[in-house]
Write an enzyme that holds these catalytic residues in place. Structure first.
Site, mmCIF file in Angstrom:
data_model
loop_
_atom_site.group_PDB
_atom_site.id
_atom_site.type_symbol
_atom_site.label_atom_id
_atom_site.label_comp_id
_atom_site.label_asym_id
_atom_site.label_seq_id
_atom_site.Cartn_x
_atom_site.Cartn_y
_atom_site.Cartn_z
ATOM 1 N N HIS A 1 4.116 1.341 2.249
ATOM 2 C CA HIS A 1 5.303 0.653 1.719
ATOM 3 C C HIS A 1 5.941 1.469 0.588
ATOM 4 O O HIS A 1 7.169 1.535 0.459
ATOM 5 C CB HIS A 1 4.912 -0.711 1.142
ATOM 6 C CG HIS A 1 4.281 -1.659 2.124
ATOM 7 N ND1 HIS A 1 2.963 -2.037 2.045
ATOM 8 C CD2 HIS A 1 4.795 -2.319 3.182
ATOM 9 C CE1 HIS A 1 2.690 -2.889 3.021
ATOM 10 N NE2 HIS A 1 3.786 -3.077 3.726
ATOM 11 N N HIS B 1 0.872 -1.181 0.000
ATOM 12 C CA HIS B 1 0.000 0.000 0.000
ATOM 13 C C HIS B 1 0.910 1.231 0.000
ATOM 14 O O HIS B 1 2.149 1.108 -0.021
ATOM 15 C CB HIS B 1 -0.946 -0.031 1.198
ATOM 16 C CG HIS B 1 -0.274 -0.256 2.523
ATOM 17 N ND1 HIS B 1 0.577 0.663 3.088
ATOM 18 C CD2 HIS B 1 -0.294 -1.318 3.375
ATOM 19 C CE1 HIS B 1 1.027 0.207 4.231
ATOM 20 N NE2 HIS B 1 0.534 -0.995 4.435
HETATM 21 P P1 AMP Z 1 4.633 -4.927 6.757
HETATM 22 O O1 AMP Z 1 4.535 -5.346 5.338
HETATM 23 O O2 AMP Z 1 3.312 -4.643 7.398
HETATM 24 O O3 AMP Z 1 5.519 -5.840 7.569
HETATM 25 O O4 AMP Z 1 5.368 -3.525 6.753
HETATM 26 C C1 AMP Z 1 6.599 -3.348 6.111
HETATM 27 C C2 AMP Z 1 7.159 -2.004 6.457
HETATM 28 O O5 AMP Z 1 6.242 -0.996 6.049
HETATM 29 C C3 AMP Z 1 7.384 -1.811 7.962
HETATM 30 O O6 AMP Z 1 8.589 -1.085 8.169
HETATM 31 C C4 AMP Z 1 6.182 -1.001 8.365
HETATM 32 O O7 AMP Z 1 6.398 -0.202 9.514
HETATM 33 C C5 AMP Z 1 5.991 -0.140 7.134
HETATM 34 N N1 AMP Z 1 4.613 0.357 7.094
HETATM 35 C C6 AMP Z 1 3.470 -0.372 7.211
HETATM 36 N N2 AMP Z 1 2.393 0.440 7.182
HETATM 37 C C7 AMP Z 1 2.877 1.705 7.040
HETATM 38 C C8 AMP Z 1 2.258 2.984 6.946
HETATM 39 N N3 AMP Z 1 0.936 3.141 7.008
HETATM 40 N N4 AMP Z 1 3.069 4.061 6.821
HETATM 41 C C9 AMP Z 1 4.419 3.929 6.770
HETATM 42 N N5 AMP Z 1 5.058 2.740 6.844
HETATM 43 C C10 AMP Z 1 4.292 1.644 6.987
#
Ligand code: AMP
Length: 289
Positions: A48, A45
């Site tokens: 990322h 999204h």
């Molecule tokens: P995930 O795929 O949920 O493990 O997230 C991967 C990376 O994206 C992690 O460093 C999260 O903190 C970051 N992330 C997830 N959601 C957001 C968001 N809404 N804003 C900024 N970074 C995000």
């Protein structure tokens, strides 16, 4: 190379094995390219994408990893039904400016059960670590591998997962990992809901309630800055406006996560809805007396 709107554009490289990744890394190192790493679990999204865009500004090449890491899911958590869409992820990663995706299988990353355990220790006693035992140990296990394999100069993490960020920063600092951790602000929907791969599991009613998480945090932030305990008012507010169950609301120092909250602070919460557990937080400063 592929022609796109009259300009030459690199095609995103999809890497599935460690051997191929080592090859990609050594090719880039040979040209002196700085490598930015963006670890994710996919189902991308705008959050990322912001990490990739930030990484692209600060590095010559950007590697995104997409790996739903079994080591960080508990036995009753959503590993099996965590959303996955590799085709869409490749398009979004390329649009954001990634040069390569590393999407290994679980067997590639964990060919055997290691006897060595990396533990987040005290930093996992609070917030999500309390209700997700072993979660951050699993995160440390995979990022340690990704940091070594990618030989990245910088790795990018979202403030949305602020405890994860604090724990990874501590790993890197305490054990002299040769890379820099970069923090990226939380990307939100227009109504304030933090973007998350898990938001698709909200029912219509829950989606309408979910912006109250951010509103509760904003209200709590003002109380905390004013020297008051924000937890009771936030608990009441969420009780009135959200059908989900509050897992925690905590005010702690940041990034060391202690209860002595003068200075940099985190106000964080987790709410369990029927099929999605949402987390959010704000970071701010509380002045001493
Ligand atoms: P995930 O795929 O949920 O493990 O997230 C991967 C990376 O994206 C992690 O460093 C999260 O903190 C970051 N992330 C997830 N959601 C957001 C968001 N809404 N804003 C900024 N970074 C995000």
């Amino acid at each position: 190379m592929q022609l796109s709107s009259g300009k030459e554009r690199e095609v995103l490289r999809l890497i599935e094995t460690i051997e191929e990744l080592k090859q990609w890394v050594s090719e880039n190192k040979a040209t002196g390219a700085g490598i930015g790493l963006v670890p994710t679990m996919g189902f991308l999204h705008e959050g990322h994408m912001k990490l990739v865009e930030t990484a692209k500004r600060e590095n010559d090449v950007v590697l995104m990893s997409i790996f739903v890491n079994p080591a960080q899911f508990g036995p009753n958590e959503d590993f099996e039904r965590y959303p996955r869409d590799m085709e869409r992820d490749q398009e979004l990663a390329q649009t954001a400016g990634a040069d390569a995706i590393f999407a290994p299988s679980a067997g590639e990353i964990y060919p055997r059960e290691s006897a060595i355990v990396i533990s987040a220790g005290r930093l996992a006693d609070q917030l999500c670590g309390k209700s997700r035992p072993g979660h951050f140990d699993g995160v440390l296990k995979v990022v340690t591998k990704l940091f070594h394999l990618s030989e990245a100069d910088r790795a990018y993490f979202g403030q949305k997962d602020a405890q994860q960020l604090a724990i990874i920063e501590s790993l890197v600092e305490d054990f002299n990992f040769p890379l820099e951790i970069r923090r990226v602000e939380t990307v939100r929907e227009p109504d304030g809901l933090a973007k998350s791969s898990r938001n698709i599991y909200l029912t219509g009613q829950e989606r309408a309630e979910a912006p109250h998480l951010k509103k509760a945090l904003e209200m709590g932030k003002q109380l905390a800055i004013g020297g008051m305990d924000p937890i009771p008012a936030m608990t009441d507010y969420l009780g009135e406006n959200c059908s989900g169950t509050i897992d925690y609301i905590q005010l702690l120092s940041y990034p060391d996560l202690t209860e002595n909250v003068t200075g940099e602070a985190i106000l964080a919460l987790a709410v369990q809805f029927e099929k999605a557990r949402l987390i959010d937080n704000l970071l701010f400063t509380i002045k001493g007396n």
